[in-house]
Each structure stands twice: as C-alpha cells, then as structure tokens.
Design an enzyme around this catalytic site. Structure first.
Site, short mmCIF file in Angstrom:
data_model
loop_
_atom_site.label_atom_id
_atom_site.label_comp_id
_atom_site.label_asym_id
_atom_site.label_seq_id
_atom_site.Cartn_x
_atom_site.Cartn_y
_atom_site.Cartn_z
N LYS A 1 -42.34 34.19 -55.12
CA LYS A 1 -41.08 34.91 -55.30
C LYS A 1 -41.28 36.33 -54.82
CE LYS A 1 -38.36 34.22 -58.79
NZ LYS A 1 -37.05 33.96 -58.15
N GLY B 1 -35.31 29.23 -51.62
CA GLY B 1 -34.00 29.69 -52.05
C GLY B 1 -33.95 31.20 -52.09
N VAL C 1 -37.40 33.10 -52.63
CA VAL C 1 -38.52 32.27 -53.06
C VAL C 1 -38.97 31.43 -51.87
CG1 VAL C 1 -39.36 30.58 -54.71
CG2 VAL C 1 -37.57 32.17 -55.39
N ASP D 1 -32.68 33.89 -69.08
CA ASP D 1 -31.81 33.31 -68.05
C ASP D 1 -32.10 31.82 -67.90
OD1 ASP D 1 -29.78 33.35 -66.16
OD2 ASP D 1 -31.11 33.90 -64.51
N GLY E 1 -31.85 34.60 -54.32
CA GLY E 1 -30.99 35.01 -55.42
C GLY E 1 -30.87 36.50 -55.51
N GLY E 2 -30.38 36.98 -56.68
CA GLY E 2 -30.14 38.40 -56.84
C GLY E 2 -31.40 39.24 -56.83
N MET E 3 -32.51 38.67 -57.26
CA MET E 3 -33.74 39.45 -57.31
C MET E 3 -34.50 39.41 -56.00
SD MET E 3 -36.88 39.23 -60.08
CE MET E 3 -35.91 39.93 -61.41
N GLY E 4 -34.35 38.35 -55.24
CA GLY E 4 -35.08 38.23 -53.99
C GLY E 4 -35.11 36.80 -53.51
#
Length: 674
Positions: free
Chosen positions: A48, A27, A34, A142, A29-32
C-alpha cells in the site's frame, strides 16, 4: 485481493518500492494505491503506497508509521498480517501478506447472499480478527465488506490500523470530517464522539447483515441520509439465522457501552465447545468462494511460520496505550443517602436481545461458562492459541504475544517468617531474575503495600503496628521517608492521577470511609458516607476510584465512583458469583484486574472499566491474590499460595504465559510494578 481484478501498471506507477518488485495494481482509494509485489524470494505481497500529498504531511506520516508499527503486533489469524513499513522514492508504504480471493463485497455483488455455512464462517472469522486487532490496542475504524477477503482458508480482514492515521492528518482531514464509509460506521463516529473498539463491533453487525441479505441494514442513499439512519433509525437485518439474530441486534445498539465486545461475539459464535473451536467452525462450514485458489497459497499463511515459542516472542515496539474511555453513565437525582447502580449481570452472562416483535419484545440470553471463557480467551493478543499453538498448528511467537517485562517491581520483603501474625517486613525493589531484592525502606517497623506514584519518583506505603496504621511516602531511591496521615490498619493507599493526593481508608464514627488528602499535607476530604464495610481504593489514570464494598450484598463486590462527587453515586461492577476484592486499574484505565472467589481458593480476573467482558486469567485450587499491572498493561503480577508462604507469579492479561517470578526461598508479597 482477487487476482482477476488486477490492473496493468501505468507509466506513473512505481516498478519497485523498497525491496519489492511491483507487478500489478490491485486497487486505489483515498489514501493511495495498492500493488501486487514480490520480495526477493518471490513471495507475493500487497504494497500500500500513500499518496504523495499525504506523505508530505508530517503529522500524517508520523501517525502512519506509528499505526503501522502497532499493526505489526496483530498476528495473522483471520487477518492479513502487516510485514513492514517504510519510505522510498519520497513515498510512504506499508507491506502486508497477499490474500488471494475476492472481497466480501465482490462476492455478494456477483453471487448474492452467502450460504449459511459461509455466512457463519464470515461471522466467526471477522469476530476472531477483531479480537486480535483489539488485543493489540488497535481499532479498525473502517471495517466494511471490501476490507474482508474470502480466501481458501476463511475470511481475512485487511486495512486495520491505518484509518486513524488519516483521521489525524493535519492538512488533509477537515475539522469534523468523519473517517469511515457510510453504512458501516457507528453512530458515535458520526457524532464525533471518542472512538473505541465498539465501533468495529457495530460494523461487524452491519457486515453480517449485509452478507446474509445482500443489503446494508440502513439501506442506501447519500452520506447525510445514511448517517442520519445510523444515528436514529432501527436497522433492517432481514432473515438471519437464529444463531446470529440476537448477536447482530446487540452489536447494532446505538449506545456503544451496550454492545458486546469482539471477544463476547466470538464466545457466542463458537460456544467454547473445544480448544480448537474457531478452527473447527471454519474448517467444517467454510466453502471456498468462486475466484479463490484451489489450494491455500503460501501467501495466505502466517508471515513467520518459523516462530517456535509463544512465551519468547520476537522483539516488538512497546505498545501505545489505546484509550477505551468509560461511557458516561446516567446519574440519578441527588439523594441524602448514597445511590448504587448495578451495571452488569454476573460476569459470565451477557444478554443479546432477540428480534423485536411488533407490540412486544423478546430477549434471549447467551450464557458463557467460565470454562468457555478460558477456552476462547486464547483468541487474544493477535492469534488463536490452542495449548500454546495457533490455528495453523505451529507455535506462534508473533508480536501479539507480549514479551515478559524486565522492569523492576516494588515488593514487601519479609526479613523473617511469621506474616501476618508477626510482621517483619521492609519495602524493597526486585528485578525479575535477580537472586534477591534491594531494600528501599528498612527498620523495626512493619512496612507493606508499596504503591508507585504516577511519575515513578515516589512510593507510598502502609506502616502498621498492633493497633494503628499510617500512610507514608518515600522517594524512589529510598530517601525522604515521611508520614502523610493516619489510616485504618492494614489497608493500602493509592495515588491520584497527577500524584498530588492519596486516597485511603480511615474511620469516621466507627465506620470505614474513603478519604483523600494532599501528599504535602492539609485537611482530608471524605469521599464516601454510607455505613457499609469497604476497602482497597484504587485511583485510575482517568480519575475514577474503584473499591470493594458490602453495600448491597453479603459478599464483597466492586464499585466505582467519581471522587469529585463525594458521597456517590457508586456504580456496582460485579455481582452474583461471590466475593470480588483487590481491584487494580490497568495503566490506561480501560480495565480492572481483581480477585474473585473465596479467600482460600481465589482467582485473578479482568473486566472492562464498566464491568463487562469479565474473564479469569488464573484458575485452580490455589489462592491467587494482589494483582498488579505491568507498565504496558499486558502482564499481571499476582501472589499465589498461603499468606504465610506466598510466591509472586506473572501472567499475561490474556491468561497465557503464567510463570514464577520470585526466587526460591525468598518471601515477597504485595508486588507493584514500577
């Protein structure tokens, strides 16, 4: 991490990160991103990888590695264990065990609300994971359905310990930006108050309500709408089972100080009915969700199954104290007499309200016995310990079990028998494992109760004779001993957070009062004015004083006060279970250790700074007294036995790993870890 949702690698995706071969994308997301990876032994892991622009931010990068190192201390029970972190190809990465199974969000979106058994399992498993995370000094920040994976063995929480890194990024987080997901973040996150473990408890309530109904308790809408509802609106929790209704309502209180802790949630859910309560709950009620593998894969086991000793853990980084700030308490109008505010019920009872009924309200009470507290208190430091074994049946030496400190301690050294009738006491320094203590202050005087200064450069102690007492200060090497002030005979002194003042008990008009005086001399300031018996003041690193008093009850109880407001008000923290004395702040000011019970068979207890969440760390028929925290806040020294012949023990703040510290045949007392 549902295997059915794995994506193929694109040309710009890495084929290898560190020692891990990348096979698929899980997947983004905002951080990077996976990825599914494999180590050299073929074990599946989740990797990640941080976005390149974030990896170029030094502030973010330092925080990311710091938080990843802290996250490695969280053992794998009901979490995806963090295995390592590093940098490769100019990218920062973190590796966790791979959990095969859909997320709670995927499952509910595809299948609707959970069955009663699965719902209870999610509530128990996520609460257990939060206990592990919070015990390691972390806050998830989170927690949401996409961060809970439904494996064959139960729910597993992922992505803990990294939201704070994003929050601290210097060039990628705007001032006032909220790190979290609308619908799952607590009111205090939205109003940018200080984040504490209570935000995860709020998210737990949202998550359980969602799992039971398929709907967020604050509905749907834009970030602004969801944020406003979280701060101002009552949640819609739907038709929860009676066993969960009160807990979810309590966890969704607007005031974080009024929410139960993760430990209290877990106690309420499993009831302390047996030492394997958590594992039994999951084993009997959990049904593997669609998409989970038919048998537990190797990747869902603890990352270090070869660990063999709970008491000799692998080396881990020294923990960074995680602040748990005291919530502001409402202050009464000024009074000529000191005001007292009782903050808690007896430490073994917590209230969880039943759902509101239109026109009136009902309240339900969850009572956890001291025995239940001890049974489930093993669900701490990152694992569920069952007689020294974790839920997998293997002895767990994961980083969650704090290694015994080797730092020296200041002690009272009895040079001849007779204490307390006859005092032959010096101040000494003792390092665990040594045959004897090194004398710091000696002579014909009676010197007791050493207290280390905040910077470790000086030691305050009490000097007594048959009629009077004095507060003295000496350099940590034994030089420069000098008297500071007269005090009540036999009481201790305590340092202010900046090391410039001492608080002590003196007499005014025949009544014991607490005073403060500059270490370098000057007039004393009287801090208490009431006529009650009081003693044992202790200054916290956050600036509050704690002490015991008989102001409202026959037995001694523990109070706090703001020393900047002489005369009160005082906040009462204990009550209902007899005598409570000898309060000691943890290094970060988030907890208080104290002595509970009659003088001849007392135990050491720990509670949060507001008096909630109290539990015993020692128990039995022996007399336990004089608790003192280790510098990292993970161990407690205490004195066991008759006052004439005491020995010093140490125990983890979780109640595990109790051990004798002082050598046979030597009488030491009044320990204070340096």
């Amino acid at each position: 991490m549902d295997a059915t949702s794995l994506g193929e690698l694109r040309p710009d995706d890495p084929s290898r990160i560190g020692r891990y071969r990348i096979e698929a994308k899980i997947g983004e997301g905002g951080m990077g991103a996976v990825y599914l990876g494999r180590d050299t032994d073929g074990r599946a892991v989740a990797v990640k990888v941080v976005r390149a622009e974030l990896a170029g931010d030094r502030t973010f990068l330092a925080r990311f590695h710091d938080e990843a190192a802290n996250a490695q201390r969280v053992a794998s029970f009901c979490t995806a264990q963090v295995l390592e972190h590093g940098e490769d190809l100019g990218l920062a990465y973190m590796v966790t065990e791979y959990i095969d199974g859909p997320s709670l969000l995927q499952h509910v979106s595809a299948n609707g609300a959970l069955s009663p058994g699965m719902l209870h399992g999610v509530a128990v498993g996520v609460a257990a994971a939060l206990v592990a995370i919070h015990s390691a000094g972390l806050v998830h920040r989170d927690l949401k359905p996409s961060n809970v994976l439904l494996s064959i063995s139960g729910p597993r929480v992922i992505d803990f310990g990294i939201a704070r890194a994003l929050d601290m990024a210097s060039s990628h987080t705007r001032t006032g930006q909220v790190v979290g997901t609308p619908g799952w973040i607590a009111p205090e996150q939205i109003t940018t108050q200080q984040v504490t473990p209570a935000v995860d408890v709020f998210a737990w309530g949202c998550l359980v309500a969602f799992a039971a109904s398929g709907r967020n308790p604050f509905g749907q809408g834009s970030f602004q709408i969801m944020a406003a509802r979280a701060v101002h609106a009552d949640p819609e929790i739907g038709d929860l089972p009676p066993s969960l209704t009160g807990l979810v309502q309590a966890s969704l209180r607007k005031d974080p100080a009024q929410r139960p802790s993760a430990r209290e949630l877990l106690l309420a859910l499993v009831g302390g009915s047996g030492e394997a309560a958590v594992t039994t709950e999951l084993g009997e009620m959990w049904t593997a969700p669609p998409g989970a593998p038919a048998a537990a894969p190797e990747a869902t086991r603890a990352a270090d199954p070869s660990a063999t000793s709970q008491d000799v853990p692998a080396p881990v980084p020294a923990p960074r104290p995680q602040p748990q700030p005291q919530q502001p308490q409402p202050q009464p109008e000024p009074r000529t007499e000191p005001a007292y505010e009782r903050r808690t019920d007896p430490p073994t009872a917590r209230e969880f309200p039943a759902p509101a009924v239109r026109g009136r309200s009902r309240r339900g009470v969850f009572a956890a016995s001291g025995a239940a507290v001890l049974l489930v208190a093993g669900v701490v430091a990152g694992a569920v310990y069952l007689n020294g074994r974790d839920s997998h049946g293997a002895r767990n030496a994961a980083a969650g079990a704090a290694a015994f400190p080797t730092a020296p301690m200041f002690v009272r050294v009895d040079t001849a028998p007779g204490w307390p009738t006859t005092c032959n006491a010096d101040i000494g320094v003792y390092r665990p494992g040594d045959a004897s203590a090194r004398t710091l202050v000696s002579g014909p005087t009676c010197d007791i109760l050493p207290e280390r200064s905040p910077d470790g450069r000086r030691v305050a102690f009490t000097r007594i004779d048959r009629r009077s007492g004095e507060a003295w200060v000496v350099n940590a090497d034994g030089s420069g001993a000098r008297k500071v002030t007269g005090i009540v005979r036999g009481t201790r002194v305590t340092w202010s957070p900046d090391g410039s003042r001492l608080a002590y008990v003196g007499e005014k008009d025949g009544v014991r009062q607490i005073f403060a005086v500059a270490v370098d001399g000057g007039p004393a300031t009287q801090l208490t004015t009431d006529d009650s018996l009081k003693d044992d003041p202790m200054w916290s690193s956050t600036g509050k004083l704690v002490f015991w008093s008989k102001a409202e009850t026959r037995d001694e109880q523990i109070y706090t006060m703001d020393p900047n407001r002489p005369g009160g008000p005082y906040t009462r923290l204990t009550g209902g279970d007899g005598r409570a004395v000898d309060p000691e702040w943890s290094p970060d000011g988030s907890k208080i250790a104290f002595v509970r019970g009659p003088a001849d068979r007392s135990d050491i207890w720990v509670m949060r700074s507001d008096g909630s969440g109290a539990y015993a760390v020692t128990s039995g028929a022996a007399r336990d007294m004089d608790p003192a925290w280790s510098p990292d806040g993970r161990w407690l020294l205490y004195v066991r036995g008759a006052v004439t012949d005491p020995v010093i023990h140490a125990v983890r703040a979780t109640g595990t790993g109790d051990r004798l510290v002082t050598p046979a045949g030597r009488v030491f007392g009044h320990p204070n870890w340096s």
